[in-house]
Structures are given as structure tokens and as C-alpha cells.
Write an enzyme that holds these catalytic residues in place. Structure first.
Site, PDB file in Angstrom:
ATOM      1  N   ARG A   1       0.821  -1.215   0.000  1.00  0.00           N
ATOM      2  CA  ARG A   1       0.000   0.000   0.000  1.00  0.00           C
ATOM      3  C   ARG A   1       0.855   1.265   0.000  1.00  0.00           C
ATOM      4  O   ARG A   1       0.462   2.280  -0.567  1.00  0.00           O
ATOM      5  CB  ARG A   1      -0.942  -0.004   1.201  1.00  0.00           C
ATOM      6  CG  ARG A   1      -2.033  -1.016   1.011  1.00  0.00           C
ATOM      7  CD  ARG A   1      -3.050  -0.970   2.101  1.00  0.00           C
ATOM      8  NE  ARG A   1      -4.195  -1.781   1.723  1.00  0.00           N
ATOM      9  CZ  ARG A   1      -5.082  -2.253   2.562  1.00  0.00           C
ATOM     10  NH1 ARG A   1      -4.979  -1.995   3.841  1.00  0.00           N
ATOM     11  NH2 ARG A   1      -6.084  -2.979   2.131  1.00  0.00           N
TER      12      ARG A   1
ATOM     13  N   GLY B   1     -14.247  -3.429   0.822  1.00  0.00           N
ATOM     14  CA  GLY B   1     -15.602  -2.890   1.026  1.00  0.00           C
ATOM     15  C   GLY B   1     -15.935  -1.809   0.013  1.00  0.00           C
ATOM     16  O   GLY B   1     -17.054  -1.735  -0.493  1.00  0.00           O
TER      17      GLY B   1
ATOM     18  N   GLY C   1     -10.146  -7.422  -1.754  1.00  0.00           N
ATOM     19  CA  GLY C   1     -10.346  -8.404  -0.690  1.00  0.00           C
ATOM     20  C   GLY C   1      -9.949  -9.800  -1.108  1.00  0.00           C
ATOM     21  O   GLY C   1      -8.892 -10.013  -1.689  1.00  0.00           O
TER      22      GLY C   1
ATOM     23  N   LYS D   1     -21.117 -15.728   1.113  1.00  0.00           N
ATOM     24  CA  LYS D   1     -22.521 -15.455   1.435  1.00  0.00           C
ATOM     25  C   LYS D   1     -23.271 -14.625   0.411  1.00  0.00           C
ATOM     26  O   LYS D   1     -22.758 -13.637  -0.084  1.00  0.00           O
ATOM     27  CB  LYS D   1     -22.577 -14.700   2.763  1.00  0.00           C
ATOM     28  CG  LYS D   1     -22.205 -15.555   3.935  1.00  0.00           C
ATOM     29  CD  LYS D   1     -22.362 -14.756   5.198  1.00  0.00           C
ATOM     30  CE  LYS D   1     -22.346 -15.668   6.409  1.00  0.00           C
ATOM     31  NZ  LYS D   1     -22.463 -14.884   7.631  1.00  0.00           N
TER      32      LYS D   1
HETATM   33  P1  AMP Z   1     -16.270 -13.419   0.511  1.00  0.00           P
HETATM   34  O1  AMP Z   1     -15.463 -12.660   1.532  1.00  0.00           O
HETATM   35  O2  AMP Z   1     -17.732 -13.388   0.733  1.00  0.00           O
HETATM   36  O3  AMP Z   1     -15.853 -13.077  -0.907  1.00  0.00           O
HETATM   37  O4  AMP Z   1     -15.904 -14.944   0.744  1.00  0.00           O
HETATM   38  C1  AMP Z   1     -14.633 -15.470   0.544  1.00  0.00           C
HETATM   39  C2  AMP Z   1     -14.559 -16.777   1.258  1.00  0.00           C
HETATM   40  O5  AMP Z   1     -15.570 -17.640   0.755  1.00  0.00           O
HETATM   41  C3  AMP Z   1     -13.241 -17.502   1.063  1.00  0.00           C
HETATM   42  O6  AMP Z   1     -12.568 -17.545   2.280  1.00  0.00           O
HETATM   43  C4  AMP Z   1     -13.663 -18.901   0.604  1.00  0.00           C
HETATM   44  O7  AMP Z   1     -12.992 -19.946   1.259  1.00  0.00           O
HETATM   45  C5  AMP Z   1     -15.126 -18.944   0.971  1.00  0.00           C
HETATM   46  N1  AMP Z   1     -15.881 -19.905   0.156  1.00  0.00           N
HETATM   47  C6  AMP Z   1     -15.957 -19.981  -1.183  1.00  0.00           C
HETATM   48  N2  AMP Z   1     -16.678 -21.031  -1.572  1.00  0.00           N
HETATM   49  C7  AMP Z   1     -17.070 -21.674  -0.454  1.00  0.00           C
HETATM   50  C8  AMP Z   1     -17.830 -22.847  -0.203  1.00  0.00           C
HETATM   51  N3  AMP Z   1     -18.327 -23.575  -1.197  1.00  0.00           N
HETATM   52  N4  AMP Z   1     -18.029 -23.205   1.083  1.00  0.00           N
HETATM   53  C9  AMP Z   1     -17.508 -22.476   2.095  1.00  0.00           C
HETATM   54  N5  AMP Z   1     -16.792 -21.352   1.919  1.00  0.00           N
HETATM   55  C10 AMP Z   1     -16.570 -20.951   0.665  1.00  0.00           C
END
Ligand code: AMP
Length: 397
Positions: free
Chosen positions: A40, A377, A354, A201
Site C-alpha cells: 500500500r 468494502g 479483498g 454469502k
Molecule cells: P467473501 O469474503 O464473501 O468473498 O468470501 C470469501 C470466502 O468464501 C473464502 O474464504 C472462501 O474460502 C469462501 N468460500 C468460497 N466457496 C465456499 C464454499 N463452497 N463453502 C464455504 N466457503 C466458501
């Protein structure tokens, strides 16, 4: 949201004092305080060097960590001043406070071609509360405000938005690039525009899916969030990530896609595991029929082919969120294969910050992308089409 904002190049900064909001929120070793990744700081150099070369006196500022309005010695920016000085090859004067006597005196004495760094802005509670008196005191030290901390533009803080009420406000080169590439992709994309969304999620990307359905030609859903869509379509998802309270939302989004003629792609095969573990044995199943005692951990080969094919002839691809649990090598192939497909297409490829940025870097494709956003974010809120206070406050071109 207008992304066409004035930049440092649109102002004459010679002989001016320039308050430059940087993102020096660097990771540090907990025990020693040593900076473990200076990316950064390196990223801030082009704007800072340009200002110094133009004969500006630069007052750099940033937050570091979450001191919540209290002075915490472990979160001082002093090590950043030292590293910045090494990288710039010149002295970086360090103020031991933000708007206090030391900062004011050092800012007043600062000469063109010199740079100083204020202490951690979040040592003062008024920074995050966007206190007008704090913003004005920051502004009073300078003649011009340059914003170059994209990671905080979604926050209306004193140093990211408040100061713009008192000073001519323009972007630095980092924000200019984010606005040009990501803003361009949303406002006037080279088509077809394919959006790939993954990660854990649905709930964290509700606004993104909804907004991109108005803009994109194809939406691809992978990662943990796909299983709530699969369940909403009548599939069985075993012990996969599932947000029961978002089933109706998923149905609504699929109906919206149909209504708008947006192609909506979901996984057709899935690599499952008996438990969430790096050592679990991957088992390939049909995504609509995941056994009761299995959880989906990655997309399967048919899905990889389907998704890769969709990005092949794209004009623009926006990607946010991994396709599976890429941190476990046995379940990283879906994310890796998609990163490779992005690397091989002629499309403009944009990766949200991220986890997606981390995945692309970890898998070795970072230099093959058109743009990797520097904000986590902030880039999500950008993709939601929200007004970003740290961008809205800048002067229009
Ligand atoms: P996000 O911060 O919402 O983009 O989520 C990223 C995280 O989602 C990563 O740490 C991944 O390991 C997790 N992830 C992706 N696919 C899956 C899955 N099928 N089951 C559980 N975690 C997941």
C-alpha cells in the site's frame, strides 16, 4: 454517480500545501510492529512523487488499524514514515499528532518539495465521526486536498470526505484508475459484460447482484453463495453453506434475470467433502443433488467449462468472490481455472478487492488482469452502484 472527477493533473500545485489522504493501513507483525507487506505504501508513491516533482509541499495522512479514537502506541504511523522515506529516497517529516501543535508547526514550516506524515488520523474520534472542526483543522494546514485512499472512499470520514468542504478536492492516480476502469465498466461497458460473483454469502452481495442485473449481459454465481440459489431452484444442498432467509431473494433475482434477458449461470457440478477440512477427499456430484451429509466446496469440471466459455468472448468481465474454498489446495481448482480463463480472454478484466484479489495473487494471475481493485468494502459498494462519499466530494471534470 459521476465517475468523471478532476485529478492532480487538473490543478497547479506548485508552491501549494497539499493534504494527501493515503491508505497506509499496512499489515504489521503483532510482536515487533514491523511492516509485513508494504504494497500500500508502494502504491501511493506515484501520486506522492508527482506532487513533490511539481513543487508541492505534501502533508500525507492515513489511518492505521482501529484505535477507536484513542492514542495506541502499537498503531503509530512512525514505522510507515520510515518506510516511506526509504522508498521515496528523501526525509519524511513525522508529526506526532494529527491536528495538534506538532502537526500545525511542522505543516507551517513545510517547504515545496518536502513531505510530512501526520500521526494516525483515527487516534482522534472526530476522524470517523466526520467532525467538522477536525476536518476544518486538517484543511487549514493545506491549500489543496488530494484523495488517493480508494479503500476508504465508501466512508464519510473527516479525512476522506469532510475536508473537501474547505479545499479544492481532486483524486490521485490510484483513485483515478479505479474510477476510470471500474466506473467505465459500470457506466459504459464494452459488451458483453459478464459478472462473476462468488464467495461465502449471498447476504454480503445482495446489493451487488441486484445492481449488476441491471447492467450485465451474463451473471455467473459460484462459491458458497451458489447453494442458496440451488436450493431456491429445488435442489438439495446437503451441509453446504445455506442462507434459508435469502431463498426468496434468490428466487426474485432469478426472475429478474429472466425478465431482463440476462443470462444467469449456476454451477452444474460440485466438488463435495464430508467435512470442512483441507484434508477432506473431494467427491464430484451433480449440484442439484448434493447428498445430505456432504458440503459443496468447489465448482466441478463441467461448471469450469461452462463458466470459462462464458468469459471467452466477453468485452468486460467483473469478478468478485472465489468459486470455492481456494485456501485448501484440493478445492482451489475452480477459482484457479476461472482466473486462467480471465487471464486468457481479450476482455477488460476487473477483479474486486479483498478475497478475490488475494486469490488471484495467490494463484499467480495478478499481472494478467486489467485491473485489481485496491478496495475491499469500497469496491463492493462501487459495484452496488452506491454513491461513495469519498468520490462524490471530489470536483467534477
Ligand atoms: P467473501 O469474503 O464473501 O468473498 O468470501 C470469501 C470466502 O468464501 C473464502 O474464504 C472462501 O474460502 C469462501 N468460500 C468460497 N466457496 C465456499 C464454499 N463452497 N463453502 C464455504 N466457503 C466458501
Amino acid at each position: 454517480m459521476n465517475y468523471n472527477k478532476k485529478t492532480v493533473k487538473d490543478l497547479d500545485v506548485k508552491g501549494k500545501k497539499v493534504l494527501c489522504r493515503c491508505d497506509f493501513n499496512v499489515p504489521q507483525d503483532k510482536a515487533t510492529g514491523a511492516i509485513t507487506d508494504d504494497k500500500r505504501i508502494v502504491a501511493a508513491l506515484p501520486t506522492l512523487k508527482y506532487l513533490l516533482e511539481q513543487g508541492a509541499a505534501v502533508i500525507a495522512c492515513s489511518h492505521l488499524g482501529k484505535p477507536k479514537g484513542e492514542r495506541k502506541e502499537s498503531l503509530t504511523l512512525a514505522p510507515v514514515a520510515k518506510r516511506l522515506s526509504e522508498l521515496l529516497g528523501c526525509e519524511v517529516i513525522f508529526a506526532t499528532d494529527t491536528i495538534g501543535e506538532d502537526a500545525q508547526a511542522k505543516a507551517a514550516a513545510l517547504q515545496p518539495g518536502q513531505i510530512m506524515l501526520l500521526e494516525n488520523l483515527r487516534f482522534d474520534i472526530r476522524e470517523e465521526k466526520n467532525g467538522a472542526d477536525f476536518a476544518k483543522a486538517l484543511a487549514d494546514m493545506a491549500d489543496v486536498y488530494v484523495s488517493d485512499a480508494f479503500g476508504t472512499v465508501h466512508r464519510a470520514h473527516a479525512s476522506t470526505a469532510g475536508v473537501a468542504a474547505y479545499l479544492p478536492a481532486v483524486s490521485g492516480f490510484l483513485i483515478e484508475k479505479e474510477l476510470e476502469i471500474m466506473g467505465g465498466a459500470l457506466a459504459n461497458p464494452k459488451r458483453p459484460l459478464v459478472a462473476i460473483l462468488g464467495g461465502a454469502k449471498v447476504s454480503s452481495k445482495i446489493g451487488v447482484i441486484n445492481n449488476l442485473l441491471d447492467i450485465a449481459d451474463t451473471i455467473i454465481i459460484g462459491g458458497g453463495m451458489a447453494y442458496t440459489f440451488i436450493k431456491a431452484m429445488g435442489g438439495t444442498v446437503g451441509t453446504s453453506l445455506l442462507e434459508e432467509d435469502r431463498l426468496d431473494y434468490c428466487k426474485e433475482m432469478m426472475a429478474k434475470a429472466q425478465e431482463k434477458g440476462v443470462k444467469f449461470l449456476l454451477p452444474v457440478d460440485t466438488l463435495c467433502a464430508a467435512e470442512f477440512s483441507a484434508d477432506a477427499t473431494p467427491e464430484l456430484v451433480d449440484t442439484m443433488a448434493i447428498p445430505d451429509d456432504r458440503m459443496g466446496m468447489d465448482i466441478g469440471p463441467k461448471t469450469i467449462a461452462l463458466f470459462s466459455d462464458a468469459v471467452k468472448d466477453a468485452g468486460t468481465v467483473i469478478w468478485n468472490g472465489p468459486m470455492g474454498v481456494f485456501e485448501f489446495p484440493a478445492f482451489a481448482e475452480g477459482t484457479r481455472a476461472l482466473a486462467k480463463a480471465l487471464a486468457e480472454t481479450d476482455a477488460i478484466t476487473i477483479v474486486g478487492g479483498g478475497d478475490s484479489a488475494a486469490a488471484v495473487a495467490q494463484l499467480g494471475f495478478a499481472d494478467k488482469m486489467t485491473h485489481i481493485s485496491t478496495g475491499g468494502g469500497a469496491s463492493l459498494e462501487f459495484l452496488e452502484g452506491k454513491e461513495l462519499p469519498g468520490v462524490a466530494c471530489l470536483l467534477d471534470k
